[in-house]
Design a protein around this motif. Structure first.
Motif, mmCIF file in Angstrom:
data_model
loop_
_atom_site.group_PDB
_atom_site.id
_atom_site.type_symbol
_atom_site.label_atom_id
_atom_site.label_comp_id
_atom_site.label_asym_id
_atom_site.label_seq_id
_atom_site.Cartn_x
_atom_site.Cartn_y
_atom_site.Cartn_z
ATOM 1 N N PHE A 45 -47.797 -19.110 -16.868
ATOM 2 C CA PHE A 45 -47.471 -18.989 -18.139
ATOM 3 C C PHE A 45 -46.296 -20.514 -18.252
ATOM 4 N N HIS A 46 -45.639 -20.478 -17.383
ATOM 5 C CA HIS A 46 -44.582 -21.594 -17.299
ATOM 6 C C HIS A 46 -45.299 -22.965 -17.405
ATOM 7 N N TYR A 47 -46.481 -22.988 -16.609
ATOM 8 C CA TYR A 47 -47.086 -24.341 -16.664
ATOM 9 C C TYR A 47 -47.975 -24.717 -18.055
ATOM 10 N N PHE A 48 -48.569 -23.494 -18.547
ATOM 11 C CA PHE A 48 -49.130 -23.567 -19.861
ATOM 12 C C PHE A 48 -48.300 -24.219 -20.951
ATOM 13 N N ILE A 49 -46.907 -23.215 -21.147
ATOM 14 C CA ILE A 49 -46.176 -23.718 -22.157
ATOM 15 C C ILE A 49 -45.492 -24.909 -21.995
ATOM 16 N N THR A 50 -45.154 -25.282 -20.653
ATOM 17 C CA THR A 50 -44.459 -26.836 -20.410
ATOM 18 C C THR A 50 -45.500 -27.755 -20.353
ATOM 19 N N ASP A 51 -46.706 -27.684 -20.736
ATOM 20 C CA ASP A 51 -47.727 -28.684 -20.603
ATOM 21 C C ASP A 51 -47.382 -29.503 -21.982
ATOM 22 N N PRO A 52 -47.353 -30.734 -21.840
ATOM 23 C CA PRO A 52 -47.070 -31.830 -23.104
ATOM 24 C C PRO A 52 -48.131 -31.496 -24.088
ATOM 25 N N ASP A 53 -49.142 -30.912 -24.013
ATOM 26 C CA ASP A 53 -49.825 -30.627 -25.314
ATOM 27 C C ASP A 53 -49.601 -29.469 -25.889
ATOM 28 N N PHE A 54 -48.774 -28.719 -25.449
ATOM 29 C CA PHE A 54 -48.533 -27.373 -25.681
ATOM 30 C C PHE A 54 -48.090 -27.691 -27.289
ATOM 31 N N TRP A 55 -46.920 -27.793 -27.607
ATOM 32 C CA TRP A 55 -46.435 -27.781 -29.069
ATOM 33 C C TRP A 55 -47.227 -28.606 -29.887
ATOM 34 N N PRO A 56 -47.759 -29.743 -29.589
ATOM 35 C CA PRO A 56 -48.774 -30.469 -30.457
ATOM 36 C C PRO A 56 -49.783 -29.468 -30.697
ATOM 37 N N ALA A 57 -50.504 -28.632 -29.870
ATOM 38 C CA ALA A 57 -51.468 -27.714 -30.097
ATOM 39 C C ALA A 57 -51.030 -26.671 -30.977
ATOM 40 N N VAL A 58 -49.967 -26.225 -30.783
ATOM 41 C CA VAL A 58 -49.446 -25.190 -31.763
ATOM 42 C C VAL A 58 -49.201 -25.418 -33.175
ATOM 43 N N TRP A 59 -48.585 -26.783 -33.328
ATOM 44 C CA TRP A 59 -48.485 -27.334 -34.534
ATOM 45 C C TRP A 59 -49.665 -27.512 -35.170
ATOM 46 N N ASN A 60 -50.781 -28.228 -34.451
ATOM 47 C CA ASN A 60 -51.961 -28.451 -35.036
ATOM 48 C C ASN A 60 -52.681 -27.204 -35.430
ATOM 49 N N THR A 61 -52.683 -26.378 -34.611
ATOM 50 C CA THR A 61 -53.111 -24.742 -34.940
ATOM 51 C C THR A 61 -52.747 -24.259 -36.357
ATOM 52 N N LEU A 62 -51.420 -24.323 -36.517
ATOM 53 C CA LEU A 62 -50.752 -23.971 -37.606
ATOM 54 C C LEU A 62 -50.960 -24.812 -38.935
ATOM 55 N N LEU A 63 -51.048 -26.085 -38.761
ATOM 56 C CA LEU A 63 -51.370 -26.963 -39.958
ATOM 57 C C LEU A 63 -52.931 -26.664 -40.240
ATOM 58 N N LEU A 64 -53.706 -26.628 -39.189
ATOM 59 C CA LEU A 64 -55.251 -26.404 -39.454
ATOM 60 C C LEU A 64 -55.286 -25.165 -40.330
ATOM 61 N N ILE A 65 -54.772 -23.887 -39.936
ATOM 62 C CA ILE A 65 -54.776 -22.411 -40.649
ATOM 63 C C ILE A 65 -54.354 -22.577 -41.872
ATOM 64 N N GLY A 66 -52.973 -23.437 -42.107
ATOM 65 C CA GLY A 66 -52.344 -23.405 -43.433
ATOM 66 C C GLY A 66 -53.076 -24.154 -44.496
ATOM 67 N N SER A 67 -53.785 -25.209 -43.921
ATOM 68 C CA SER A 67 -54.476 -26.230 -44.708
ATOM 69 C C SER A 67 -55.821 -25.844 -45.244
ATOM 70 N N VAL A 68 -56.372 -25.102 -44.355
ATOM 71 C CA VAL A 68 -57.669 -24.598 -44.630
ATOM 72 C C VAL A 68 -57.417 -23.363 -45.646
ATOM 73 N N ILE A 69 -56.480 -22.623 -45.502
ATOM 74 C CA ILE A 69 -56.363 -21.434 -46.277
ATOM 75 C C ILE A 69 -55.772 -21.860 -47.687
ATOM 76 N N VAL A 70 -55.161 -22.586 -47.762
ATOM 77 C CA VAL A 70 -54.713 -23.195 -48.887
ATOM 78 C C VAL A 70 -55.917 -23.761 -49.904
ATOM 79 N N SER A 71 -56.280 -24.606 -49.230
ATOM 80 C CA SER A 71 -57.478 -25.338 -50.014
ATOM 81 C C SER A 71 -58.770 -24.322 -50.394
ATOM 82 N N THR A 72 -58.953 -23.628 -49.404
ATOM 83 C CA THR A 72 -60.039 -22.542 -49.729
ATOM 84 C C THR A 72 -59.832 -21.697 -50.995
ATOM 85 N N VAL A 73 -58.312 -21.066 -50.877
ATOM 86 C CA VAL A 73 -58.104 -20.219 -51.957
ATOM 87 C C VAL A 73 -57.913 -20.826 -53.104
#
Length: 278
Positions: A45-73
């Motif tokens: 868990f520590h290795y996964f969370i401290t991976d340099p790609d972790f926070w960019p991946a979380v941000w990209n996931t939230l941005l992807l979900i939010g953008s798709v939901i807003v545009s589709t609605v």
């Protein structure tokens, strides 16, 4: 007793993979190093969370979900209002409108990658040249936006279908009475149509948010999470840990993190929808 076989089968279908994932997340298990799997506690868990790609991946996931939901609605409501009014060929237009939802994600990604967004022979490149502009290399210059467009194109028919179905039950007499009382089209839309679509909107948002947490095919086929980590989401990050780095332990820890995140989102949305349905 009659329901017991189905319930037990469903329970085993869910609990066995979950139990294996929990087990692997607490041991050192790399496919390139077969043998014993020593207990690793929370190192994965520590290795996964401290991976340099972790926070960019979380941000990209939230941005992807939010953008798709807003545009589709937003676009779903507008398209539903357009095709809800009778016109010649209405049935054919409705069928064509919902057809992208039945396209497989991999086919959807290949279609946009080669037919629409290719900077040399793509449709969008031809449109850009028609206006004297330089074609955009979508998958390199704006990779996350490209993925958002692909996913939104596929989920837009789902939202539109739900809204069209809901508009069929809209009280026509109430709309006509509001029009005769002098209410403008914008006022009728804001005070009658939008409140009527509140429940379908909540359902669309909940279903899309749960499924969009696991977007993978569009990224794997088009951008491979790049350039760099610009289009990497949590699902693709877990894939990289499991099949590229052969680290089953870290990938299992990431999968548990995704499961917890999905359950938090689902519980939050269920509470919101429950209040809107009261």
């Amino acid at each position: 007793m009659l329901m017991a076989p189905a319930v037990i089968t469903l329970f085993l279908w869910m609990i066995v993979p979950l139990a294996m994932t929990i087990y692997f997340s607490f041991v050192n298990y790399n496919l390139m190093q077969p043998g014993d799997h020593p207990f690793a506690r929370f190192e994965n868990f520590h290795y996964f969370i401290t991976d340099p790609d972790f926070w960019p991946a979380v941000w990209n996931t939230l941005l992807l979900i939010g953008s798709v939901i807003v545009s589709t609605v937003v676009l779903g409501v507008l398209l539903a209002l357009l095709v809800n009014e009778p016109f010649p060929g209405q049935g054919i237009v409705r069928v064509l409108l919902i057809s992208p939802f039945f396209v497989m994600p991999t086919v959807n990604a290949l279609l946009w990658k080669h037919m629409m967004m290719n900077p040399i022979y793509g449709v969008l490149a031809d449109v850009w040249r028609m206006f004297g502009a330089e074609p955009v290399d979508w998958l390199t210059d704006v990779p996350l936006l490209s993925v958002i467009i692909m996913v939104a194109w596929q989920w837009l028919p789902f939202a539109c279908l739900i809204f069209i179905t809901s508009l069929q039950s809209l009280d026509r007499e109430q709309m006509e009475a509001a029009r005769m009382d002098g209410a403008s089209a914008i006022q009728r839309f804001g005070y009658l149509t939008i409140p009527h679509l509140a429940r379908p909107m909540a359902v669309v948002i909940m279903i899309e948010m749960i499924f969009l947490l696991s977007v993978f095919a569009e990224i794997a086929v088009t951008t491979n999470g790049g350039p760099g980590n610009e289009s990497t989401n949590l699902t693709y990050m877990i894939f990289k840990q499991s099949l590229m780095n052969f680290d089953v332990g870290v990938a299992s820890a990431g999968a548990l993190f995704a499961v917890i995140l999905a359950n938090i989102v689902a519980a939050f949305l269920i509470r919101i929808i429950g209040k809107s349905l009261d």
